[in-house]
Every structure is written in C-alpha cells, then in structure tokens.
Design a protein around this motif. Sequence first.
Motif, PDB file in Angstrom:
ATOM      1  N   ASP A  67       0.918  -1.256   0.088  1.00 10.95           N
ATOM      2  CA  ASP A  67      -0.030   0.067   0.047  1.00 10.95           C
ATOM      3  C   ASP A  67       0.721   1.163   0.129  1.00 10.95           C
ATOM      4  O   ASP A  67       0.962   1.885   0.905  1.00 10.95           O
ATOM      5  CB  ASP A  67      -0.885   0.057   1.306  1.00 10.95           C
ATOM      6  CG  ASP A  67      -1.831   1.224   1.367  1.00 10.95           C
ATOM      7  OD1 ASP A  67      -1.866   1.852   0.233  1.00 10.95           O
ATOM      8  OD2 ASP A  67      -2.538   1.206   2.380  1.00 10.95           O
ATOM      9  N   SER A  68       1.643   1.542  -1.178  1.00  8.47           N
ATOM     10  CA  SER A  68       2.508   2.806  -1.278  1.00  8.47           C
ATOM     11  C   SER A  68       1.946   3.992  -1.082  1.00  8.47           C
ATOM     12  O   SER A  68       2.523   4.725  -0.417  1.00  8.47           O
ATOM     13  CB  SER A  68       3.257   2.672  -2.573  1.00  8.47           C
ATOM     14  OG  SER A  68       2.310   2.744  -3.598  1.00  8.47           O
ATOM     15  N   SER A  69       0.673   4.333  -1.545  1.00  8.28           N
ATOM     16  CA  SER A  69      -0.001   5.665  -1.350  1.00  8.28           C
ATOM     17  C   SER A  69      -0.214   5.746   0.088  1.00  8.28           C
ATOM     18  O   SER A  69      -0.178   7.070   0.921  1.00  8.28           O
ATOM     19  CB  SER A  69      -1.206   5.741  -2.057  1.00  8.28           C
ATOM     20  OG  SER A  69      -1.930   4.764  -1.867  1.00  8.28           O
ATOM     21  N   GLY A  70      -0.879   4.794   0.800  1.00  8.36           N
ATOM     22  CA  GLY A  70      -1.074   4.866   2.287  1.00  8.36           C
ATOM     23  C   GLY A  70       0.110   5.029   3.013  1.00  8.36           C
ATOM     24  O   GLY A  70      -0.024   5.763   4.029  1.00  8.36           O
ATOM     25  N   ALA A  71       1.146   4.271   2.692  1.00  9.43           N
ATOM     26  CA  ALA A  71       2.520   4.383   3.487  1.00  9.43           C
ATOM     27  C   ALA A  71       3.127   5.940   3.219  1.00  9.43           C
ATOM     28  O   ALA A  71       3.641   6.387   4.455  1.00  9.43           O
ATOM     29  CB  ALA A  71       3.432   3.661   2.841  1.00  9.43           C
ATOM     30  N   TRP A  72       2.717   6.447   2.130  1.00  9.93           N
ATOM     31  CA  TRP A  72       3.432   7.923   1.949  1.00  9.93           C
ATOM     32  C   TRP A  72       2.576   8.869   2.656  1.00  9.93           C
ATOM     33  O   TRP A  72       3.109   9.508   3.245  1.00  9.93           O
ATOM     34  CB  TRP A  72       3.289   8.086   0.466  1.00  9.93           C
ATOM     35  CG  TRP A  72       3.694   9.493  -0.178  1.00  9.93           C
ATOM     36  CD1 TRP A  72       2.838  10.489  -0.167  1.00  9.93           C
ATOM     37  CD2 TRP A  72       4.833  10.052   0.226  1.00  9.93           C
ATOM     38  NE1 TRP A  72       3.193  11.856  -0.739  1.00  9.93           N
ATOM     39  CE2 TRP A  72       4.713  11.659  -0.334  1.00  9.93           C
ATOM     40  CE3 TRP A  72       5.987   9.894   0.593  1.00  9.93           C
ATOM     41  CZ2 TRP A  72       5.706  12.389  -0.308  1.00  9.93           C
ATOM     42  CZ3 TRP A  72       7.239  10.378   0.537  1.00  9.93           C
ATOM     43  CH2 TRP A  72       7.093  11.994   0.159  1.00  9.93           C
ATOM     44  N   GLU A  73       1.082   8.667   2.815  1.00 10.67           N
ATOM     45  CA  GLU A  73       0.411   9.728   3.703  1.00 10.67           C
ATOM     46  C   GLU A  73       0.790   9.550   5.134  1.00 10.67           C
ATOM     47  O   GLU A  73       0.813  10.460   5.823  1.00 10.67           O
ATOM     48  CB  GLU A  73      -1.001   9.480   3.218  1.00 10.67           C
ATOM     49  CG  GLU A  73      -1.554   9.811   2.087  1.00 10.67           C
ATOM     50  CD  GLU A  73      -1.310  11.096   1.564  1.00 10.67           C
ATOM     51  OE1 GLU A  73      -1.575  11.994   2.694  1.00 10.67           O
ATOM     52  OE2 GLU A  73      -0.822  11.563   0.448  1.00 10.67           O
ATOM     53  N   LEU A  80      12.545   5.488   5.809  1.00 12.73           N
ATOM     54  CA  LEU A  80      10.926   5.444   5.602  1.00 12.73           C
ATOM     55  C   LEU A  80      10.464   6.353   4.544  1.00 12.73           C
ATOM     56  O   LEU A  80       9.632   5.858   3.718  1.00 12.73           O
ATOM     57  CB  LEU A  80      10.442   5.552   7.058  1.00 12.73           C
ATOM     58  CG  LEU A  80       8.761   5.212   6.969  1.00 12.73           C
ATOM     59  CD1 LEU A  80       8.700   3.756   6.695  1.00 12.73           C
ATOM     60  CD2 LEU A  80       8.338   5.323   8.323  1.00 12.73           C
ATOM     61  N   LYS A  81      10.795   7.471   4.536  1.00 13.47           N
ATOM     62  CA  LYS A  81      10.323   8.463   3.519  1.00 13.47           C
ATOM     63  C   LYS A  81      10.883   8.154   2.395  1.00 13.47           C
ATOM     64  O   LYS A  81      10.078   8.195   1.195  1.00 13.47           O
ATOM     65  CB  LYS A  81      10.977   9.841   4.066  1.00 13.47           C
ATOM     66  CG  LYS A  81      10.233  10.495   5.244  1.00 13.47           C
ATOM     67  CD  LYS A  81      10.837  11.985   5.389  1.00 13.47           C
ATOM     68  CE  LYS A  81      10.337  12.828   6.381  1.00 13.47           C
ATOM     69  NZ  LYS A  81      10.931  14.057   6.734  1.00 13.47           N
ATOM     70  N   LEU A  82      11.941   7.679   2.179  1.00 10.38           N
ATOM     71  CA  LEU A  82      12.622   7.466   0.902  1.00 10.38           C
ATOM     72  C   LEU A  82      11.974   6.117   0.458  1.00 10.38           C
ATOM     73  O   LEU A  82      11.676   6.075  -0.824  1.00 10.38           O
ATOM     74  CB  LEU A  82      14.050   6.772   0.856  1.00 10.38           C
ATOM     75  CG  LEU A  82      14.837   6.542  -0.220  1.00 10.38           C
ATOM     76  CD1 LEU A  82      14.856   7.864  -1.210  1.00 10.38           C
ATOM     77  CD2 LEU A  82      16.507   6.232   0.047  1.00 10.38           C
ATOM     78  N   GLU A  83      11.789   5.065   0.967  1.00  6.68           N
ATOM     79  CA  GLU A  83      10.769   3.930   0.671  1.00  6.68           C
ATOM     80  C   GLU A  83       9.447   4.235   0.130  1.00  6.68           C
ATOM     81  O   GLU A  83       8.918   3.632  -0.926  1.00  6.68           O
ATOM     82  CB  GLU A  83      10.782   2.935   1.447  1.00  6.68           C
ATOM     83  CG  GLU A  83      12.341   2.188   1.768  1.00  6.68           C
ATOM     84  CD  GLU A  83      12.792   1.349   0.769  1.00  6.68           C
ATOM     85  OE1 GLU A  83      11.936   0.783  -0.143  1.00  6.68           O
ATOM     86  OE2 GLU A  83      13.833   1.361   0.359  1.00  6.68           O
ATOM     87  N   ALA A  84       8.906   5.098   0.886  1.00  9.50           N
ATOM     88  CA  ALA A  84       7.464   5.226   0.751  1.00  9.50           C
ATOM     89  C   ALA A  84       7.446   6.241  -0.758  1.00  9.50           C
ATOM     90  O   ALA A  84       6.575   5.955  -1.433  1.00  9.50           O
ATOM     91  CB  ALA A  84       6.867   6.114   2.089  1.00  9.50           C
ATOM     92  N   ALA A  85       8.336   7.211  -0.815  1.00 10.68           N
ATOM     93  CA  ALA A  85       8.350   8.062  -1.964  1.00 10.68           C
ATOM     94  C   ALA A  85       8.862   7.355  -3.164  1.00 10.68           C
ATOM     95  O   ALA A  85       8.119   7.559  -4.015  1.00 10.68           O
ATOM     96  CB  ALA A  85       9.540   9.106  -1.722  1.00 10.68           C
TER      97      ALA A  85
END
Length: 766
Positions: free
Chosen positions: A723-729, A756-761
């Motif tokens: 859930d990449s968009s959820g992780a980013w938010e 964490l920011k890098l992986e989510a981005a």
Amino acid sequence: METLKSRIPEHLVQTVKSSSSVDDLLSSSSSLLRFLVGLPQFHQAVSELADPDLGCCGKSQESSLDLKRSGNLCFRSRSFDDALRFYSKALRVARDNTLLASLFLNRANALHNLGLLEESLRDCHRALRIDPCYAKAWFRRGKLNTLLGNYKDAFRDITVSMSLDSSSAGKKQLQNELLAIPDFQNKQTSENTLCFAAADLPNVQSEVKLRCVSTKEKGRGMVSESDIEQASVIHVEEPFCVVISKSCRETHCHFCLNELPPDSVPCPSCSVPVYCSESCQIQSGGMLSTNEMDKNSIFHNLPDDIVDHIKGVTSAVRYYSETECLQEHQHECRGANWPAVLPSDAVLAGRVIMKLINQGETAMDLSNLHDKLDLSHSYSKMSPESKLELHLLSIVLIWCLNKSCCPDLSVCEASVSQTIILLSQIKVNSMAIVRMKSSGDSFKCIPAGNVSAKEPIQSLEQIRVGQALYKIGSLFNHSCKPNIHLYFLSRGLVMRTTEFVPVGCPLELSYGPEVGKWDCKDRIRFLEEEYFFNCRCRGCSQMNISDLVINGYCCVNTSCTGVVLDSSVAACESEKLNHFLAAAKSLDHHCLFGFCCVSFTDKCLKCGSRCEVENSHVEVNKAWNHLRRVEELMNSGRANISVLSDCLRSIAVLRTFLHMYNKDIADAEDKVAQACYLAAEMKGAREHCEASIKILKRLYGDEHVVIGNELVKLASIQLASGDSSGAWETTKRLSQIFSKYYGSHAETLFSYLSCLKLEAAKAVNL
C-alpha cells in the motif's frame, strides 16, 4: 550495603529514621559515622570498594592475552563477529602498549572482513599512534585507503610500510601494491574522519524570554515573558554532571551516551568505560594511548611529505588541542570498584562533589555544597527507610572518595550531611537521558510487498541511557498535560513548546506521567512516591475523559456507550465528576455521560445501569493471561494462524467487558496486529494497528508524539503490504507530528525516518 545496615543498633537506626529535617542531619550523621568508623565490617566493605588493589576494574595483561587468543581462533575460523567481540574485550583490559597496538590491528582486520572500512581505518590509526613503526598497520591502512578512494594517503601509507619492511620479498609485494594504486594525482582525496562529530545544540529563538518565578503551590518554576509559538526552542543546556545507566555500559558511549560503534575506544587506565571516539575519551578525562617518539630520527631517509604524513597520522596533539577536557571520569579511573558497584545516584553525586572541588568552589568539608547547587530537595518528606539508606550511602561515598582519589576530602558529619542533601536533590532534580530505539538492532525499511516472517513490525521503545543534573532545566515544573517537550542531543538538553504559549503562562514538562498514559490516581500516586508532591496540574484538577475511559469498563447494556468506573477510579474522580456532569452534554461527551448519581462506582455514567466490575475484572485477567502466552510464542518465532485465532478470541473477550477506549484494548490490538503481521495476514495487521491508533488518539489527542510513534508501525505495515500511497500519507503525517516535538532534529534522532520517507516516496514514484 544490606550487611552494614543489619549491623547498626536499633536505637541508632531509630535516631537516623526520625531525623525529620535537614536541621537534624549533623547530629544523626555524626552518630552513625562514629559507630561505623569503629566497626571492622565497615572498614572491610569500604576497602573492597575503594582500594584499587582489591578492585576488579583495573587492567589485566593475562586476561587480555586470553581474550586475544580467543579472538584469533574465531578469526581463523572466519567468525569475524565473534573475533570482533573478543578483541574489543581484550582492549578494555590490556595494559602494555605493544599488546594494545596488536589488538587494534587485529580488530581492524576483523572490521575489514566485516566490510566496516571506516571503522577499520580508525583502528589502524590507533595502532600507529601507539607504535609508529608498525609496518603491518601501515600496510593495512594503505589497503583501506585504496578501497575508500583516498589514494594519496594510500600511496604514503604503503611507502612507509615499505621503508619498515627489511625483507626483499616484502618490499617487492609492497612495490606491487604501490603500482596497483590508481593515479592519485587525478583523484580527489577525502579527509579521513577519525572522530564522531558532536551534536550541536540549537539556538534559542531571540524572541523567547523566560523568567523564574516562585508560587505557593509549586515553588520555583519557569514562565514565559512573551508569546511563544508552537515548536519553538525555548531552552538548551549542557549537563552540570551526568552518568551512564548501568544497563547501557556495554552498549553506549560513557561520555556522549550515543550507541557505541564497532570500533569503540577503551579507557587507557581502567576497564569500566568505553567511548565512541577519542574526542569523548578525552572530554571524559582519559588520556589517549600514544607514543610521542621522535619520528624524524626513525624516518630520516624518507621525503619530507612522507615524514609529515607520519607525524599527522601518529600524533595525538590535535585531539587535545581540539577537545575540552571535563575530567568527569578521572577520579574514578584508578581501578577501584565503587564507581561500578554503587547506585547511579551515588556515582552522580561523586561527580558533582569532585567537579566542585576541582573548580575550587566548595570546601573540603563540603559545608557550602547545598548553596553552590541551589537545587530543591524533599528530605523531610522521605520515608524513614530512605533516610537511613541516604545516611549509609553518603558515608560510604565520602569514604570511597577520600581513600581512592581525594585524601584531602574530610570524612566528617558536615561532609556526610551535605552529601545526604545532595543525594536528596538528585532524587527529585536529576533527569533521565533517553534514546528512542527501533525494534531490532536497526531500522530496516521493507520494500513494498516484501514481507519476512521473521521481521517484527517496526516500533519504537524508550531506552534510559543516562542520568544527569541540569541546573536550569530542573526549574521547569511538572504537568500531566505539558506544554513543552524535552529531548536530548548527545548529552545536551533541548526543550520545545508543543502548543502556543501566551505571555505569563507557566512552562511545564512531564516528569513521566501524562494524561493518556496513566489515569489520574496512578499519576498522583507516582508523583507523590517519586517527587513528594500532590499534583494539582490542569491534567489532574480538571476533568479529562481520558482518565475515565483509560481503565474503564463498558456498560452491560450493549447499546449504551457509557463508561463504568471501578471503586478506585471513582473515588479519585468523584469530586471532578460532580462538577462536570451538569455540563457534559454541552461539551459533546454525550456518548459517555448523561446519568447523574450520588455514587459512581459500578454504575454506567450514561444510563445508570449497574455493572459487576469484579466479575468483569476476572474475565479480563483471563484474556490477558492468554494474550501473554501468545506473545511468548510470537517472540520465539512460533507465530501461525492458530496463534492468530487465539489472539482474536482474547481481544473479543476484552471488548465484551472493557470500554471501547480502554487502553488495554489498544495494547491488545497492537499485539494482534503483530500476530497478523508475522502470520503474513497483512490486511488484518493494518486493521488492528489502525484500531489501536484510534483508541490512543482518544486518550492522548491526534497530535501527540505517541501517535507519531504508532504511525511508524502503520507505515511499515503499509509498505510491506504494497500500500504505497497509504504508506506515503502515513509517513507525511508522522513527520508532521515529529516536527512539532523535535523540529529539524527529527531525522537526526530517528535515523530510520529518512529511510522510511525514501521507501514510501519510491513506492509512489515521487
């Protein structure tokens, strides 16, 4: 200590325990000191603590050689982690310079094989500082500098090694190594970083003005003389004195309190402290292991630039010129046992005493010690047993300081009574220095959709790494609903506002308990026991819904959302409830309130239905016992679908009896999320983690730092489930919260945050 206590006659015990105020201390100290001085068991006990010849904290050549041999065996079998551990232990107890140099080089070889090139380079540097003629260390340093791209240094290192090697075969090999080094003239040479950079404390904003005031209710405290915006830095301070926690002596630097690197630096004079760098070692008061021999006479046949290189690598002068020496460990550095054996409070008190003596600010009988520190204390409110322990501990500490490092320090009733006051000041004024540690040894970002059954959900825990006195910081009073947050950069204290603070408003931090963490009765009891005051802050004097639901039970009427209190909570909250219930509906708490009654025990506050709290308590305990057994299975790596089913049954029981915002349910939901995660049930893991966060938001508020910590777990679940968009938010949300509490230091304090920011981005292609 207990043995000595048992030898004290009962009449003397009662004299000490009945010393009701500091005015009685000279008399009670004199009586106890006179008795102990005539007691053979006392002299035996303090000799074991204070005599370096009887201590186990000194150096031991034999032990060091044994540990080195164990390390060599591990190295030959390619167990490099174990070899590293044995060499590090051997370094702590090694005395001879030749042995020290060989151990540093052996550890450098182990670090090299583990791929830790910078750390290996630093150990080569340490070996050469002790023995500038160590050809193997120059060779190893040259190989490492080549791998690191420091070609100019590599060429010079190999050149020095070749000048020291007398064999023709060795010189030929080294000549080949020189030819293999790329053309350094066309390469950028990076400067080797041989010390860890100290964390710089931020500046307090110029518009922030604070003032110390005194009130009848709380005594001294700090208030704002201007409006202060949220997240503003209002105070920074280095500690007056600090000591590492005993539980962290093997894992953290004894000066800066940061985690130790693999190439930790031992104290050259005793075997207790270890440091992250030479800088910390010097600041703590230790001398570097070095050999300032005449390099010109040894390397006279080499070019001037190579000789200058040798001097730069092997000299310790620049460390001393760049580093302030605080000497806080120097008086402990004789090999005596007392710094390792006595409680942390006593070791901290010893550092305070010796600092003031070395600065010439206190007499040798410590008669003006209390005035110099100007800290509050609560000796008169302490229990009789605590008073006896303080008397005994003070006498032992003064005796140990006198015998081991400061013979001019007077062992008398004045010095003992002042030390008793100092220990009581430390009790209520010292701060725990903490670090936030992620689960596992280090935070590992999990690429989206890649779940390991062995990896737990990423989470944070607070580690107490040290204890310190901050003279200004101790003036800030407590509130269970604080408006400032403190954190630590290395040893330095930083305070930030967590909300807008208007002019004249008290600036208050939490001494541990907060609304949302414990209910009101538990907070009050803790503060009375630990800090000797009855808390009447806004969190305890005003009604907080969190205090009612955090340990509350649900109504027997399944359609009712009201809360039922047990007798202990009801007794604490009854007065506030009586004033509050009349306005409850207008304050939008109709889901909890509505029924006015004389007794709040065992009755729903909304509909008045009676609930058998005792029966509910029994069922809840059964469910928790089952959850704890399930947790043991998870911790041992035996999580499966069956374990998950057991968790779900237990949480269903809790929801049957506990109020929907009871913190036990949040804790249970968190454990179920962990079980789902380990069983690769990612949808369930996310749902249960979100359910836990929903409850915690009700208890703490949406913006509390605890919510940020929990969002770390949620983001790691979302990443692992794809859930990449959820992780980013989620990552953006937790970053906002951390910025409120830590400002620009969030990523410094939480190294995983940038990962964490890098992986989510990356997952959302930003």
